[in-house]
Design a protein around this motif. Structure first.
Motif: not given
Ligand code: ADP
Length: 465
Positions: A396-398, A415-418, A431-433, A427-429, A369-374
């Motif tokens: 893996e994503d491009s 945490y959400q990266a800028y 998912g990865l946690f 997102g909520t930040g 889902g994250n890979a698709i989103k970004f």
């Molecule tokens: P979110 O709900 O924001 O996706 P996650 O915990 O899943 O929360 O991810 C945290 C942050 O990690 C994301 O906000 C994004 O900045 C970065 N991130 C996660 N997956 C990817 C990805 N595949 N490509 C680029 N950035 C990613």
């Protein structure tokens, strides 16, 4: 070294002595000890003559120290001794010897200075400092320890430290004491409880290091920090953390109940062929947002379960190929919708794992889902293989990639990266946690790699059967 006859006349003198005095041998021979008077104070000179006399008369003279000052004004510390030279039980002469102990004296002075320095350090330290001998008895305590313990030095020296520890701490302390001795290593941050003379239990943080005397274990030195305040703050923090989790949990449950029927009715509107296209479009927008809200609520519920260690894992033997293929099937549509290439490499020979089916799928879906989103262009790949008793799965994503700085933080809560655009708000930040926690509950590991222009790769490994 000088040899003298019984009357005190110099018979011989060695080169070292000559060098010190800077004179030739001939100037000494046949003279008495007073030729040395330029080297010594009159008091020391008297001592030398006395000790030669006493020795000549068969008396005993102990070694003694004296200062020697050369012509050039260099000061030496010498250790002198006198011995008799005997021939057939008869005293025939005296050996007058001096040994240069300047270096030794210097080393000793340094040592005294050093010990003094450490003593002052220990006496003024805000932390407790104690030494304990090999039998566990206190051999030194500093004023801070006296305060923490509420007892005077005179009351506790030579008693056992364990007498002042709480029952729970005695065993742990003994273990650490034995470990320090066995491994010859210092042990840090051991939390124990001291019993103050007023009966209060004082939490302490102890560092222990072995002490040696002549290469033999002689006990340990401990530094002791009173952590009453720190414990208080930690307890408060735990309490407020618990309250926050409880609140999150209640709020999430309360939010979830009304969203479920909203979603249900929106489903009805969308599938109702009688309603107008416009209404159905609005319903679709509402439904997307209701789903987002539900995802957020579910994430919050998961986090609160993980925080309170109440997430239930239904561990069973799982066919990893089957689970991965299911996930691929579920995510395919979303990837195609964004016109991305989907590369799937799941070997049929991938071994089984022990895990929770629902939770592992959740992790894989979240990463895809994250890979698709970004990712807007290119491809998304899911690759699985067996490696060193583990199955290794990479997503893996491009896409836009993640900076090195942010890679370290993305697995932390909220945490959400800028990302430079408004996606950030989607997102909520969490998912990865959640993914990291779930993988760790499976005795696995998860990490991310990224090379910004080329996209990101999330890898995880889980032990296989
Ligand atoms: P979110 O709900 O924001 O996706 P996650 O915990 O899943 O929360 O991810 C945290 C942050 O990690 C994301 O906000 C994004 O900045 C970065 N991130 C996660 N997956 C990817 C990805 N595949 N490509 C680029 N950035 C990613």
């Amino acid at each position: 070294m000088l040899s003298l006859d019984v009357k005190g006349s110099i018979l011989d003198i060695n080169d070292t002595a000559l060098k010190l005095m800077g004179l030739e041998k001939e100037k000494f021979l046949g003279k008495d000890l007073s030729v040395l008077k330029n080297l010594f104070s009159s008091e020391n000179m008297k001592k030398h003559i006395e000790s030669v006399d006493t020795t000549a008369q068969g008396g005993n003279v102990r070694e003694y120290e004296s200062e020697l000052v050369t012509k050039e004004g260099i000061r030496y510390r010498f250790l002198f001794s006198t011995d008799v030279i005997k021939k057939k039980e008869k005293i025939t002469g005296i050996l007058f010897r001096g040994r240069d102990v300047t270096q030794r004296q210097r080393a000793w002075d340094e040592l005294v200075k050093l010990e003094e320095k450490y003593r002052v350090l220990a006496e003024t330290s805000a932390d407790g400092v104690i030494t304990i001998d090999s039998l566990g008895r206190l051999t030194y305590v500093n004023p801070s320890f006296e305060n923490t313990c509420g007892r005077r030095k005179s009351q506790i020296l030579a008693t056992l430290l364990r007498d002042y520890l709480s029952n729970d701490s005695i065993y742990l302390f003994q273990q650490v004491f034995i470990d320090t001795r066995k491994k010859d290593e210092k042990v840090e941050n051991v939390e124990l409880e001291l019993v103050h003379s007023n009966g209060r239990l004082v939490p302490i943080d102890v560092n222990i290091a072995p002490l040696y005397k002549n290469d033999k274990f002689a006990g340990v030195v401990c530094t002791i920090r009173d952590i009453t305040e720190r414990k208080k703050v930690e307890d408060e923090l735990k309490k407020s953390e618990r309250l926050k989790t409880e609140f999150m949990n209640i709020a999430a449950h309360e939010l979830k109940s009304p969203v479920t029927p909203i979603k249900g009715y929106l489903d009805l509107i969308i599938s109702d062929t009688g309603s107008s296209g416009k209404i159905r479009d609005w319903a679709k927008i509402s439904q997307r947002n209701a789903e987002r809200l539900l995802r957020l609520v579910n994430d919050i519920l998961d986090v609160s379960r993980l925080d309170t260690d109440t997430m239930r894992f239904n561990m069973e033997k799982l066919n990893s190929v089957e689970i991965l293929e299911e996930v691929v099937e579920d995510m395919k549509a979303a990837i195609e919708q964004k016109d991305l290439e989907f590369i799937v490499h799941i070997p049929k020979s991938l071994p089984d794992v022990i895990g929770d089916r629902y939770r592992l799928s959740q992790v894989f879906k979240n990463l895809l889902g994250n890979a698709i989103k970004f990712t807007d262009n290119g491809s998304i790949a899911i690759v699985a293989k067996e490696e060193d008793k583990h199955i290794l799965i990479s997503v893996e994503d491009s896409g836009i990639g993640i900076s090195k700085e942010e890679l370290k933080k993305i697995f932390t809560k909220f945490y959400q990266a800028y990302t430079g655009d408004d996606r950030k708000n989607e997102g909520t930040g969490l998912g990865l946690f959640i993914c990291k926690q779930i993988i760790e509950k499976h005795n696995g590991e998860i990490w991310a790699e990224s090379n910004i222009p080329q996209g990101s790769t999330f890898r995880m490994k889980i032990p296989h059967l």
